[in-house]
Design an enzyme around this catalytic site. Structure first.
Site, short mmCIF file in Angstrom:
data_model
loop_
_atom_site.label_atom_id
_atom_site.label_comp_id
_atom_site.label_asym_id
_atom_site.label_seq_id
_atom_site.Cartn_x
_atom_site.Cartn_y
_atom_site.Cartn_z
N GLY A 188 -23.82 -8.18 -13.15
CA GLY A 188 -23.08 -9.39 -13.50
C GLY A 188 -22.26 -9.26 -14.78
O GLY A 188 -21.08 -9.65 -14.81
N ASP A 232 0.84 -1.21 0.00
CA ASP A 232 0.00 0.00 0.00
C ASP A 232 0.87 1.25 0.00
O ASP A 232 0.66 2.17 0.81
CB ASP A 232 -0.93 0.00 1.23
CG ASP A 232 -1.92 -1.15 1.20
OD1 ASP A 232 -2.38 -1.50 0.10
OD2 ASP A 232 -2.21 -1.70 2.27
N ARG A 257 1.23 -2.30 6.90
CA ARG A 257 2.02 -1.28 7.60
C ARG A 257 3.08 -1.81 8.56
O ARG A 257 4.17 -1.22 8.62
CB ARG A 257 1.06 -0.29 8.31
CG ARG A 257 0.40 0.65 7.30
CD ARG A 257 -0.82 1.31 7.87
NE ARG A 257 -1.91 0.35 8.05
CZ ARG A 257 -3.13 0.68 8.46
NH1 ARG A 257 -3.41 1.93 8.74
NH2 ARG A 257 -4.06 -0.25 8.58
N LYS A 303 -11.78 -5.77 -5.28
CA LYS A 303 -13.12 -5.76 -4.67
C LYS A 303 -14.20 -5.33 -5.67
O LYS A 303 -14.98 -4.39 -5.41
CB LYS A 303 -13.14 -4.83 -3.45
CG LYS A 303 -12.21 -5.29 -2.32
CD LYS A 303 -12.42 -4.47 -1.07
CE LYS A 303 -11.56 -4.91 0.08
NZ LYS A 303 -10.13 -4.56 -0.05
N PHE A 304 -14.27 -6.02 -6.79
CA PHE A 304 -15.26 -5.65 -7.82
C PHE A 304 -16.69 -5.85 -7.30
O PHE A 304 -16.99 -6.80 -6.59
CB PHE A 304 -15.09 -6.54 -9.06
CG PHE A 304 -13.88 -6.24 -9.90
CD1 PHE A 304 -13.45 -4.93 -10.12
CD2 PHE A 304 -13.18 -7.27 -10.50
CE1 PHE A 304 -12.35 -4.66 -10.93
CE2 PHE A 304 -12.07 -7.02 -11.30
CZ PHE A 304 -11.66 -5.71 -11.51
N PHE A 305 -17.55 -4.92 -7.71
CA PHE A 305 -18.99 -5.05 -7.44
C PHE A 305 -19.72 -4.26 -8.53
O PHE A 305 -19.50 -3.07 -8.69
CB PHE A 305 -19.35 -4.46 -6.07
CG PHE A 305 -20.82 -4.51 -5.77
CD1 PHE A 305 -21.37 -5.64 -5.17
CD2 PHE A 305 -21.66 -3.46 -6.11
CE1 PHE A 305 -22.74 -5.71 -4.92
CE2 PHE A 305 -23.03 -3.53 -5.86
CZ PHE A 305 -23.57 -4.65 -5.25
N LYS A 323 0.23 -8.23 -2.22
CA LYS A 323 -1.12 -7.75 -2.52
C LYS A 323 -1.02 -6.32 -3.05
O LYS A 323 -0.39 -5.46 -2.45
CB LYS A 323 -1.98 -7.76 -1.26
CG LYS A 323 -3.39 -7.24 -1.50
CD LYS A 323 -4.27 -7.43 -0.29
CE LYS A 323 -4.35 -6.23 0.60
NZ LYS A 323 -5.08 -5.08 0.01
N GLN A 375 -6.85 -0.69 12.21
CA GLN A 375 -7.40 -2.03 12.41
C GLN A 375 -7.92 -2.13 13.84
O GLN A 375 -7.24 -1.72 14.77
CB GLN A 375 -6.33 -3.11 12.16
CG GLN A 375 -5.77 -3.13 10.76
CD GLN A 375 -6.73 -3.69 9.72
OE1 GLN A 375 -7.88 -3.98 10.01
NE2 GLN A 375 -6.26 -3.84 8.50
#
Ligand code: C5P
Length: 238
Positions: free
Chosen positions: A68, A11, A209, A63-65, A33, A188
């Protein structure tokens, strides 16, 4: 061979810093990632470079949304690249479309259940049905897995609940929200150590981190790898 149960979240603000960190970590880390924060800054190119030129495994956290057809097209596009994990939201229509889009590729589709940053008040504000968050997470995980997800993203606390589901047999559980003992929590809230996450049924832990913000990222990664190699990180029988 390094232990690919550790996935380092890259990140960082830009691709050059990401590549630099990967070079610093060298052979000790084999799985990265790359998420939405780096998307517009060349994240996909970095993913491909780390995979093709450095032999790393890659988790693309998109995180696809969407409807369809759009999810299917997006996942088909990503599946052209030789990447390892891709996230989509765990809604049944999204997971089924992602499965379709992934076709015969080896890329694993991982479903996000409920973001770990959301609590019951947030879910109320989003009109999500009543109930304990942990129960909803377990229900969404079961639904995503039975609709074709190869695994789920879950907090370490949720990992044991999900591992207990019949639908989770042979599926992957990947847990962010992991902190070595004594590390800063950042934003977190519900954290466990890497060893506890694995003992709860996780296959991989994602750590960001505590590694990339460390004075010595390599020493931080090696500390986590040592913990994963300890008897406390014993994988339960599943
Ligand atoms: O820096 P830290 O170890 O908290 O990074 C965790 C990574 O996992 C970040 O990339 C974050 O976006 C991601 N993540 C998370 N919680 C989720 C899903 C993804 O922390 N529920």
């Amino acid at each position: 061979m390094s232990d690919d149960r550790l996935i380092v979240a890259l990140d960082l603000p830009n691709v050059l810093d990401g590549l630099e960190l990967a070079k610093t970590l060298g052979d000790s880390v084999s799985f990265y990632k790359i998420g939405l924060g780096m998307l517009t800054g060349g994240g996909l190119a970095l993913a491909n470079e780390l995979k093709q030129e450095h032999g790393k495994r890659i988790f693309l956290d998109m995180k696809f949304f969407d409807i369809g057809a759009t999810v299917e097209a997006a996942v088909r596009g990503v599946a052209q690249f030789d990447l390892d994990f891709l996230t989509v939201h765990g809604d049944p229509h999204v997971v089924r479309a992602a499965r379709e889009g992934a076709g015969g590729s080896d890329m694993k589709i991982l479903a996000v259940t409920i973001l770990t940053s959301l609590d019951r008040d947030d879910l109320d504000a989003s009109c999500i049905k009543a109930g304990d968050v942990a129960d909803l997470v377990q229900e969404r995980a079961g639904t995503a897995l039975s609709n074709g997800a190869d695994g789920v993203i879950a907090s370490p606390q949720e990992a044991a609940l999900i591992r207990a589901l019949p639908e989770a047999e042979g599926k992957l559980i990947v847990t962010p929200g992991v902190r070595p003992a004594g590390a800063a929590l950042g934003d977190q809230k519900r954290v466990m150590t890497p060893a506890q996450a694995i003992a709860n049924g996780a296959d991989h832990v994602v750590v960001g981190r505590p590694i990339w913000q460390a004075d010595s990222p390599k020493a931080a990664a090696q500390g986590i790898l040592a913990e994963l190699a300890s008897p406390q990180a014993k994988t339960p029988n599943h």
